[in-house]
Design a protein around this motif. Sequence first.
Motif, PDB file in Angstrom:
ATOM      1  N   VAL A  99       8.775  11.855  -7.568  1.00 24.13           N
ATOM      2  CA  VAL A  99       9.056  10.428  -7.684  1.00 24.13           C
ATOM      3  C   VAL A  99       7.771   9.633  -7.866  1.00 24.13           C
ATOM      4  N   ASP A 100       6.743   9.956  -7.071  1.00 21.60           N
ATOM      5  CA  ASP A 100       5.477   9.232  -7.137  1.00 21.60           C
ATOM      6  C   ASP A 100       4.324  10.234  -7.128  1.00 21.60           C
ATOM      7  N   PRO A 101       3.963  10.776  -8.296  1.00 15.68           N
ATOM      8  CA  PRO A 101       2.941  11.834  -8.344  1.00 15.68           C
ATOM      9  C   PRO A 101       1.588  11.412  -7.765  1.00 15.68           C
ATOM     10  N   LEU A 102       1.260  10.123  -7.809  1.00 15.75           N
ATOM     11  CA  LEU A 102      -0.038   9.664  -7.331  1.00 15.75           C
ATOM     12  C   LEU A 102       0.020   9.116  -5.907  1.00 15.75           C
ATOM     13  N   GLY A 103       1.184   9.198  -5.282  1.00 19.75           N
ATOM     14  CA  GLY A 103       1.339   8.691  -3.920  1.00 19.75           C
ATOM     15  C   GLY A 103       0.356   9.371  -2.971  1.00 19.75           C
ATOM     16  N   GLY A 104      -0.353   8.579  -2.166  1.00 26.15           N
ATOM     17  CA  GLY A 104      -1.308   9.136  -1.222  1.00 26.15           C
ATOM     18  C   GLY A 104      -2.720   9.239  -1.754  1.00 26.15           C
ATOM     19  N   SER A 105      -2.913   8.986  -3.035  1.00 26.52           N
ATOM     20  CA  SER A 105      -4.262   9.018  -3.599  1.00 26.52           C
ATOM     21  C   SER A 105      -5.052   7.820  -3.082  1.00 26.52           C
ATOM     22  N   TYR A 106      -6.169   8.083  -2.398  1.00 24.49           N
ATOM     23  CA  TYR A 106      -6.949   6.977  -1.832  1.00 24.49           C
ATOM     24  C   TYR A 106      -7.418   6.027  -2.935  1.00 24.49           C
ATOM     25  N   PHE A 107      -7.914   6.588  -4.038  1.00 24.99           N
ATOM     26  CA  PHE A 107      -8.454   5.760  -5.119  1.00 24.99           C
ATOM     27  C   PHE A 107      -7.373   4.851  -5.707  1.00 24.99           C
ATOM     28  N   VAL A 108      -6.203   5.436  -6.009  1.00 26.97           N
ATOM     29  CA  VAL A 108      -5.124   4.641  -6.600  1.00 26.97           C
ATOM     30  C   VAL A 108      -4.612   3.602  -5.607  1.00 26.97           C
ATOM     31  N   GLU A 109      -4.454   3.982  -4.356  1.00 26.76           N
ATOM     32  CA  GLU A 109      -3.954   3.044  -3.349  1.00 26.76           C
ATOM     33  C   GLU A 109      -4.943   1.900  -3.133  1.00 26.76           C
ATOM     34  N   ALA A 110      -6.251   2.221  -3.147  1.00 26.54           N
ATOM     35  CA  ALA A 110      -7.267   1.180  -2.965  1.00 26.54           C
ATOM     36  C   ALA A 110      -7.253   0.193  -4.134  1.00 26.54           C
ATOM     37  N   LEU A 111      -7.112   0.707  -5.356  1.00 28.34           N
ATOM     38  CA  LEU A 111      -7.032  -0.170  -6.525  1.00 28.34           C
ATOM     39  C   LEU A 111      -5.775  -1.029  -6.480  1.00 28.34           C
ATOM     40  N   THR A 112      -4.678  -0.432  -6.010  1.00 34.75           N
ATOM     41  CA  THR A 112      -3.413  -1.175  -5.897  1.00 34.75           C
ATOM     42  C   THR A 112      -3.563  -2.323  -4.908  1.00 34.75           C
ATOM     43  N   ASP A 113      -4.165  -2.037  -3.735  1.00 33.12           N
ATOM     44  CA  ASP A 113      -4.386  -3.084  -2.736  1.00 33.12           C
ATOM     45  C   ASP A 113      -5.245  -4.210  -3.303  1.00 33.12           C
ATOM     46  N   LYS A 114      -6.306  -3.840  -4.016  1.00 32.97           N
ATOM     47  CA  LYS A 114      -7.220  -4.830  -4.578  1.00 32.97           C
ATOM     48  C   LYS A 114      -6.528  -5.693  -5.630  1.00 32.97           C
ATOM     49  N   MET A 115      -5.750  -5.050  -6.496  1.00 33.82           N
ATOM     50  CA  MET A 115      -5.065  -5.801  -7.547  1.00 33.82           C
ATOM     51  C   MET A 115      -4.042  -6.760  -6.946  1.00 33.82           C
ATOM     52  N   GLU A 116      -3.297  -6.296  -5.947  1.00 36.24           N
ATOM     53  CA  GLU A 116      -2.299  -7.155  -5.303  1.00 36.24           C
ATOM     54  C   GLU A 116      -2.967  -8.364  -4.650  1.00 36.24           C
ATOM     55  N   LYS A 117      -4.055  -8.121  -3.945  1.00 39.29           N
ATOM     56  CA  LYS A 117      -4.763  -9.204  -3.256  1.00 39.29           C
ATOM     57  C   LYS A 117      -5.285 -10.237  -4.245  1.00 39.29           C
ATOM     58  N   GLU A 118      -5.941  -9.781  -5.324  1.00 38.42           N
ATOM     59  CA  GLU A 118      -6.526 -10.709  -6.284  1.00 38.42           C
ATOM     60  C   GLU A 118      -5.461 -11.455  -7.082  1.00 38.42           C
ATOM     61  N   ALA A 119      -4.346 -10.778  -7.385  1.00 33.78           N
ATOM     62  CA  ALA A 119      -3.256 -11.451  -8.099  1.00 33.78           C
ATOM     63  C   ALA A 119      -2.651 -12.541  -7.233  1.00 33.78           C
ATOM     64  N   ASN A 120      -2.467 -12.263  -5.955  1.00 39.16           N
ATOM     65  CA  ASN A 120      -1.891 -13.258  -5.049  1.00 39.16           C
ATOM     66  C   ASN A 120      -2.811 -14.458  -4.877  1.00 39.16           C
ATOM     67  N   LEU A 121      -4.126 -14.235  -4.920  1.00 38.00           N
ATOM     68  CA  LEU A 121      -5.060 -15.356  -4.850  1.00 38.00           C
ATOM     69  C   LEU A 121      -4.867 -16.302  -6.033  1.00 38.00           C
ATOM     70  N   ILE A 122      -4.672 -15.724  -7.226  1.00 38.36           N
ATOM     71  CA  ILE A 122      -4.443 -16.543  -8.418  1.00 38.36           C
ATOM     72  C   ILE A 122      -3.107 -17.278  -8.312  1.00 38.36           C
ATOM     73  N   PHE A 123      -2.053 -16.569  -7.865  1.00 36.86           N
ATOM     74  CA  PHE A 123      -0.745 -17.210  -7.698  1.00 36.86           C
ATOM     75  C   PHE A 123      -0.833 -18.362  -6.693  1.00 36.86           C
ATOM     76  N   ASP A 124      -1.595 -18.155  -5.607  1.00 40.86           N
ATOM     77  CA  ASP A 124      -1.742 -19.207  -4.598  1.00 40.86           C
ATOM     78  C   ASP A 124      -2.446 -20.433  -5.178  1.00 40.86           C
ATOM     79  N   GLN A 125      -3.450 -20.186  -6.044  1.00 42.76           N
ATOM     80  CA  GLN A 125      -4.150 -21.301  -6.678  1.00 42.76           C
ATOM     81  C   GLN A 125      -3.196 -22.108  -7.562  1.00 42.76           C
ATOM     82  N   ILE A 126      -2.365 -21.404  -8.322  1.00 46.57           N
ATOM     83  CA  ILE A 126      -1.413 -22.076  -9.209  1.00 46.57           C
ATOM     84  C   ILE A 126      -0.371 -22.824  -8.395  1.00 46.57           C
TER      85      ILE A 126
END
Length: 332
Positions: A99-126
């Motif tokens: 279902v999720d071949p990359l699940g548990g990958s530290y690198f992918v999870e870290a990038l996901t966290d970073k992207m979510e955080k930065e996207a939400n900052l932009i949404f909050d600004q708007i």
Amino acid sequence: AARRIYAKRMKERYGAKNPRSWWLRFHTQTAGCTLTAQQPENNIIRTAFQALAGVLGGTQSLHTNSMDETLALPSEKAVKIALRTQQLIAYETGVINTVDPLGGSYFVEALTDKMEKEANLIFDQIDALGGVVAAIETGYFQKEIADAGYLKNFSAGEIILNMDSYVKSIPVVISGSIKVIRTEEDGREILLYYLTPGESCIVSILSGMKNETSKVKAVVEEDAEIMMIPADKAKDWVKKYPEWTDFIFNLYQKRFEELLDVVNSVAFQKLDARLLHLIRQKTQLYRSKEIYVTHQQLADELGITREATSRVLKQMEKDGIVELSRNKIRLL
């Protein structure tokens, strides 16, 4: 990251109760802007790993670009290879067995966290500005463009882009004007169109986004202030801002219509009609009935000889269409 943002907003902001409504379903298309006209077979590999990335991300729908799309409408062979690319990923890689071949990958999870955080900052600004419409009206998106680029002043006659050079920055005209021309192997040049304030060169945008060499030459027509936007930023904005994509499509339509006029002029119009059209273009550009231009400059832009240009201009003066002075023409 998009799934997390979507699920949280559906639950917390819109109060959705049905868990199925929290699911984000999305379509993926491989990046046509990465395809190259040179060695198009390499586009098969580009498309393959982009498609695999989409599958690893859990896409529900997938379109794979054909290798020759950068040249013309896809050929039957290229379309079949694009289809086989999807089938090989589905049935020969084993990637669909988890279902999720990359699940548990530290690198992918870290990038996901970073992207979510930065996207939400932009949404909050708007949101703080009152939403997308208010953000547009207050210049939020325009400021993003201004922050990414830099202003530069050019004098008339300066070349800001040469044919066969790589496009590192996309020019957006703030004031003044630019003429975009095509140079043939024999040295002859022909005017394609002018860029006026608020406009950019669609050929430069596409070449910059694809990391290809320019097919045109851009020369400053009258002293200009130009916003230079890094090509990689312009590429990112296609995914980030629908307004930027609309700007590109509108430019494409306008430039396409102007190029059709050029083709029609060269193929079907007589020389006097082409010359008069060019003079009228310049009077509109300079907002004056008088333009300071030499016969040689007009000849170069039309791709004809100076002698032919002078002959037609003299006939136009006899017919009461223009008034000629040294390096100056007045449209009557």
